[in-house]
Design a protein around this motif. Structure first.
Motif, PDB file in Angstrom:
ATOM      1  N   ARG A 186      83.239 220.106  33.768  1.00 33.22           N
ATOM      2  CA  ARG A 186      83.114 218.816  33.956  1.00 33.22           C
ATOM      3  C   ARG A 186      82.143 218.777  32.601  1.00 33.22           C
ATOM      4  NH1 ARG A 186      84.033 220.161  38.620  1.00 33.22           N
ATOM      5  NH2 ARG A 186      81.845 218.813  39.732  1.00 33.22           N
ATOM      6  N   PRO A 187      82.756 216.903  31.768  1.00 29.28           N
ATOM      7  CA  PRO A 187      81.404 216.748  31.591  1.00 29.28           C
ATOM      8  C   PRO A 187      80.930 215.520  32.219  1.00 29.28           C
ATOM      9  CG  PRO A 187      84.179 215.667  30.845  1.00 29.28           C
ATOM     10  CD  PRO A 187      83.689 216.962  31.627  1.00 29.28           C
ATOM     11  N   THR A 188      79.930 214.816  31.504  1.00 26.29           N
ATOM     12  CA  THR A 188      78.773 214.311  32.259  1.00 26.29           C
ATOM     13  C   THR A 188      79.035 212.520  31.984  1.00 26.29           C
ATOM     14  OG1 THR A 188      76.862 214.518  31.299  1.00 26.29           O
ATOM     15  CG2 THR A 188      77.288 216.346  32.926  1.00 26.29           C
ATOM     16  N   SER A 189      78.504 211.708  32.531  1.00 27.29           N
ATOM     17  CA  SER A 189      78.957 210.411  31.420  1.00 27.29           C
ATOM     18  C   SER A 189      77.395 210.459  31.310  1.00 27.29           C
ATOM     19  CB  SER A 189      77.968 209.205  32.973  1.00 27.29           C
ATOM     20  OG  SER A 189      77.233 209.268  33.235  1.00 27.29           O
ATOM     21  N   ASP A 207      81.128 216.195  20.705  1.00 33.19           N
ATOM     22  CA  ASP A 207      81.226 215.419  21.407  1.00 33.19           C
ATOM     23  C   ASP A 207      81.891 216.291  22.578  1.00 33.19           C
ATOM     24  OD1 ASP A 207      80.558 214.649  23.760  1.00 33.19           O
ATOM     25  OD2 ASP A 207      80.341 212.103  23.187  1.00 33.19           O
ATOM     26  N   ARG A 209      82.905 215.597  25.468  1.00 39.16           N
ATOM     27  CA  ARG A 209      83.385 214.616  26.393  1.00 39.16           C
ATOM     28  C   ARG A 209      84.860 213.847  25.931  1.00 39.16           C
ATOM     29  NH1 ARG A 209      78.502 210.993  27.046  1.00 39.16           N
ATOM     30  NH2 ARG A 209      78.458 211.218  24.597  1.00 39.16           N
ATOM     31  N   ARG A 210      84.604 214.181  24.512  1.00 44.79           N
ATOM     32  CA  ARG A 210      85.654 213.688  23.693  1.00 44.79           C
ATOM     33  C   ARG A 210      87.288 213.887  23.803  1.00 44.79           C
ATOM     34  NH1 ARG A 210      84.255 212.889  17.476  1.00 44.79           N
ATOM     35  NH2 ARG A 210      86.619 212.798  17.206  1.00 44.79           N
ATOM     36  N   THR A 211      88.582 212.873  24.192  1.00 42.39           N
ATOM     37  CA  THR A 211      90.020 213.243  24.439  1.00 42.39           C
ATOM     38  C   THR A 211      90.087 214.819  23.332  1.00 42.39           C
ATOM     39  OG1 THR A 211      90.088 211.232  25.846  1.00 42.39           O
ATOM     40  CG2 THR A 211      91.848 212.839  25.428  1.00 42.39           C
ATOM     41  N   ARG A 214      88.729 218.047  23.831  1.00 42.91           N
ATOM     42  CA  ARG A 214      89.076 218.766  24.719  1.00 42.91           C
ATOM     43  C   ARG A 214      90.528 219.004  25.287  1.00 42.91           C
ATOM     44  NH1 ARG A 214      85.342 218.472  28.748  1.00 42.91           N
ATOM     45  NH2 ARG A 214      87.258 219.182  30.359  1.00 42.91           N
TER      46      ARG A 214
END
Length: 444
Positions: A186-189, A207, A209-211, A214
């Motif tokens: 799970r990506p962090t903030s 990155d 975290r980018r949709t 992912r």
């Protein structure tokens, strides 16, 4: 942003060399992407890696000491452990190779891993920042590789997979090991690991975290796992329990996830066995080869050299006999190839190239170089495990751990290190995982 050289001219030269290193690595990733369909590509890609390793030690863009201090201290110990064990394995191989007048063949195997460890250590030690687009290029190449692997596994017969089905599937599993933590953890903030916000280039940077990233990586992961399974190379399936463990430990409800995954694995296994049972018994390889595995294991006392398990059992016994007959020096590569073809003659494997190695990597090196060769095999695999064990907690540790698991599976069941594409894929997977977490320079 600090630069290794002073003045406008020095700044331009340093920037130019740094981007040349990035360009070389970018070209290398293109070769990596087409590797599943062209097994000679890694040879050219390896040349680019050596070029980048040499240039990185001369010039590059440096991050400020405050940015690099945490990153350098975090990676120093794992890289030193890996490099030390890889160096020891290479020295053993060189000494034993000289004893048997084999030259420098070891550099085709453990030497590649040592050079990649040295390359990463140089980057970490001297504080070089990678171009911001390089992690995206590396991951894009892995995505293309998974796509090519998926197509190749669907279209090509198992025997036609480049470089051999087992090392090919294992090389794909190494790519899965790099991609999976980016998707399943799970990506962090906060900012990506090792990339403090004020010093990090943006825009084209990778990155997880980018949709969009992912989604792309999720599809690539699914294609890679599917390619490994339908390649029917059972030795590469070791990546599957590792994926289950990764998903379980990083889920919101681990026990529930484990139960669902176990049930799903049971259903998939039952479906695969049913599919194999519907295949004609006259086929050399039925379906996913699960029933073939069971039939071969039932012949434990009278192994058939014409089967996968049978040839492994015969060579396993012959290898141990050879090791204890020549424990300190082994018999060398030439005598080993003759021994293998004596135990499993070419006539036992019609339509296939004659075997030239013992199926188990650790025994293959033990037959060649005796107990020192066995130690070298354990050091080579242990270096990857030591790097993963001491790496910072997070995606990098899981990526290196997955690579170490795949490599350990090959050490026990296959002689993957005798195949150039596999060695290259291992080295590139370790380097890619490290570069994804390296401090990044600005795009300009």
């Amino acid at each position: 942003m600090g630069i290794a050289s002073e003045g406008p001219t020095g700044r331009s030269v340093a920037l130019g060399l740094a981007h040349a290193v990035g360009a070389a690595l970018g070209l290398m990733t293109l070769w990596l992407a087409i590797q599943p369909l062209h097994d000679r590509a890694p040879v050219l890609a390896w040349s680019f890696l050596l070029l980048a390793a040499a240039a990185s030690g001369i010039a590059g863009v440096r991050a400020s000491p405050t940015v690099l201090q945490g990153h350098r201290s975090a990676l120093h110990r794992p890289l030193m452990r890996w490099m030390g064990m890889a160096l020891a394995a290479c020295l053993i191989g060189l000494v034993m190779g000289a004893w048997h007048a084999e030259g420098f063949r070891v550099m085709r195997q453990d030497g590649k891993l040592l050079l990649v460890a040295l390359f990463l250590w140089v980057l970490n030690r001297h504080g070089h920042r990678v171009p911001p687009w390089l992690p995206a290029a590396l991951m894009s190449a892995l995505v293309v590789q998974m796509l090519c692997a998926f197509v190749a596994a669907l279209v090509l017969p198992r025997g036609a997979l480049p470089g051999g089905p087992i090392p090919w599937a294992t090389a794909v599993a190494l790519g899965v090991a790099v991609i999976a933590p980016c998707v399943l953890i799970r990506p962090t903030s906060g900012p990506p690991t090792g990339h403090p916000g004020p010093e990090t280039g943006v825009g084209r940077s990778f990155d997880p975290r980018r949709t969009d990233w992912r989604m792309v990586l999720t599809v690539a992961l699914a294609m890679g796992v599917t390619a490994v399974i339908i390649s029917r190379s059972r030795g590469a399936w070791v990546i599957l329990p590792w994926l289950m463990l990764l998903l379980t430990l990083h889920s919101v409800r681990p026990w529930r996830t484990l139960l669902i995954l176990s049930a799903g694995a049971g259903v998939a296994l039952a479906a695969a066995l049913h599919h194999d049972a519907r295949q004609s018994a006259d086929l050399v390889e039925r379906g996913l080869r699960l029933l073939d595995l069971w039939d071969e294991l039932r012949q434990w006392n009278t192994p058939d050299p014409g089967t996968s398990i049978g040839s492994r059992l015969l060579l396993w016994q012959a290898a141990w006999d050879s090791l204890w007959a020549h424990p300190w020096t082994g018999i060398g590569q030439t005598a080993r190839m003759a021994l293998v073809q004596q135990v499993v003659p070419p006539s036992a494997l019609p339509g296939l190239e004659p075997l030239a190695h013992v199926h188990q990597q650790y025994l293959n090196q033990a037959v060649d170089h005796g107990l020192p060769g066995l130690l070298a095999a354990l050091l080579s695999a242990g270096g990857l495990a030591a790097a993963a064990w001491s790496a910072p907690a997070g995606a990098l540790r899981w990526q290196w751990a997955g690579i170490a698991v795949v490599h350990a599976g090959g050490l026990l069941f296959n002689a993957n290190m005798t195949h150039g594409p596999y060695v290259f894929a291992t080295a590139m997977a370790m380097a890619t995982a490290a570069l994804l977490h390296a401090p990044r320079g600005n795009s300009t």
